[in-house]
Design an enzyme around this catalytic site. Structure first.
Site, PDB file in Angstrom:
ATOM      1  CG  HIS A   9      37.537  34.013  50.234  1.00  0.00           C
ATOM      2  ND1 HIS A   9      37.477  33.859  47.763  1.00  0.00           N
ATOM      3  CD2 HIS A   9      37.213  35.529  49.550  1.00  0.00           C
ATOM      4  CE1 HIS A   9      36.566  34.726  47.962  1.00  0.00           C
ATOM      5  NE2 HIS A   9      36.447  35.376  48.885  1.00  0.00           N
ATOM      6  CB  THR A  38      43.967  37.499  55.447  1.00  0.00           C
ATOM      7  OG1 THR A  38      43.053  37.199  54.796  1.00  0.00           O
ATOM      8  CG2 THR A  38      45.612  38.116  53.883  1.00  0.00           C
ATOM      9  N   GLY A  56      36.213  40.147  56.123  1.00  0.00           N
ATOM     10  CA  GLY A  56      35.985  40.071  54.988  1.00  0.00           C
ATOM     11  C   GLY A  56      34.589  39.684  55.116  1.00  0.00           C
ATOM     12  CG  ASP A  61      35.643  41.575  51.153  1.00  0.00           C
ATOM     13  OD1 ASP A  61      37.389  41.717  51.555  1.00  0.00           O
ATOM     14  OD2 ASP A  61      35.340  40.594  50.940  1.00  0.00           O
ATOM     15  CG  ASP A  81      37.885  28.857  47.370  1.00  0.00           C
ATOM     16  OD1 ASP A  81      37.548  28.107  45.795  1.00  0.00           O
ATOM     17  OD2 ASP A  81      36.905  28.230  48.235  1.00  0.00           O
ATOM     18  CG  HIS A  88      31.478  38.283  51.853  1.00  0.00           C
ATOM     19  ND1 HIS A  88      32.210  37.014  52.585  1.00  0.00           N
ATOM     20  CD2 HIS A  88      32.962  38.644  51.865  1.00  0.00           C
ATOM     21  CE1 HIS A  88      33.267  36.396  52.298  1.00  0.00           C
ATOM     22  NE2 HIS A  88      34.071  37.708  51.980  1.00  0.00           N
ATOM     23  CG  ASP A  91      30.543  43.280  50.864  1.00  0.00           C
ATOM     24  OD1 ASP A  91      28.936  43.532  50.474  1.00  0.00           O
ATOM     25  OD2 ASP A  91      30.204  42.819  52.261  1.00  0.00           O
ATOM     26  NE  ARG A  97      30.913  48.444  40.721  1.00  0.00           N
ATOM     27  CZ  ARG A  97      30.895  50.306  40.961  1.00  0.00           C
ATOM     28  NH1 ARG A  97      31.418  50.795  40.438  1.00  0.00           N
ATOM     29  NH2 ARG A  97      30.271  50.465  42.406  1.00  0.00           N
TER      30      ARG A  97
END
Length: 125
Positions: A9, A38, A56, A61, A81, A88, A91, A97
């Site tokens: 993040h 990133t 993201g 993501d 963070d 989002h 996402d 998950r």
């Protein structure tokens, strides 16, 4: 070649760069993928070959999650963070998950990321 996904993040980008700097020799041995900003920062600062996805919030993501779901990601390091809400968030939760569903090791803070890479290094030795 094993694949490591790197995600951070905005408030964790500097921390990710420090982390990558500390583990550059090991990370060079892997196929690295990352969300756009990133990955671009890592490429710019350390000249590692990082395949970038979308950012993201724009679906990066989800792109990484899709690779997790089909077995194309072996480890995920996601410096989150936890104190800021993310637009989002669904996402992000879906990616977490998917890591659980597909039994992909996931580190969500710097200490767990160090532990994960220590494990990875022991497997590579």
């Amino acid at each position: 070649m094993k694949t490591i996904a790197l995600i951070a993040h905005d408030k964790k980008k500097k921390e990710m760069l420090e982390f990558v700097n500390n583990h550059k020799e090991l990370l060079e041995k892997f196929h690295l993928i990352a969300t756009h900003t990133t990955g671009s920062l890592i490429n710019e600062h350390y000249h590692l070959q990082v395949e970038t996805m979308l950012s993201g919030p724009m679906g990066g993501d989800q792109q990484i999650g899709a690779r997790v779901a089909v077995g194309k990601v072996d480890y995920v390091i996601f410096l989150r963070d936890p104190l800021s809400s993310q637009p989002h968030e669904p996402d992000i939760n879906a990616l977490l998950r998917l890591c659980d569903v597909h039994n992909v090791p996931l580190a969500t803070n710097r200490r767990s990321a160090h532990i994960l890479l220590k494990y990875v290094a022991s497997k590579e030795a």
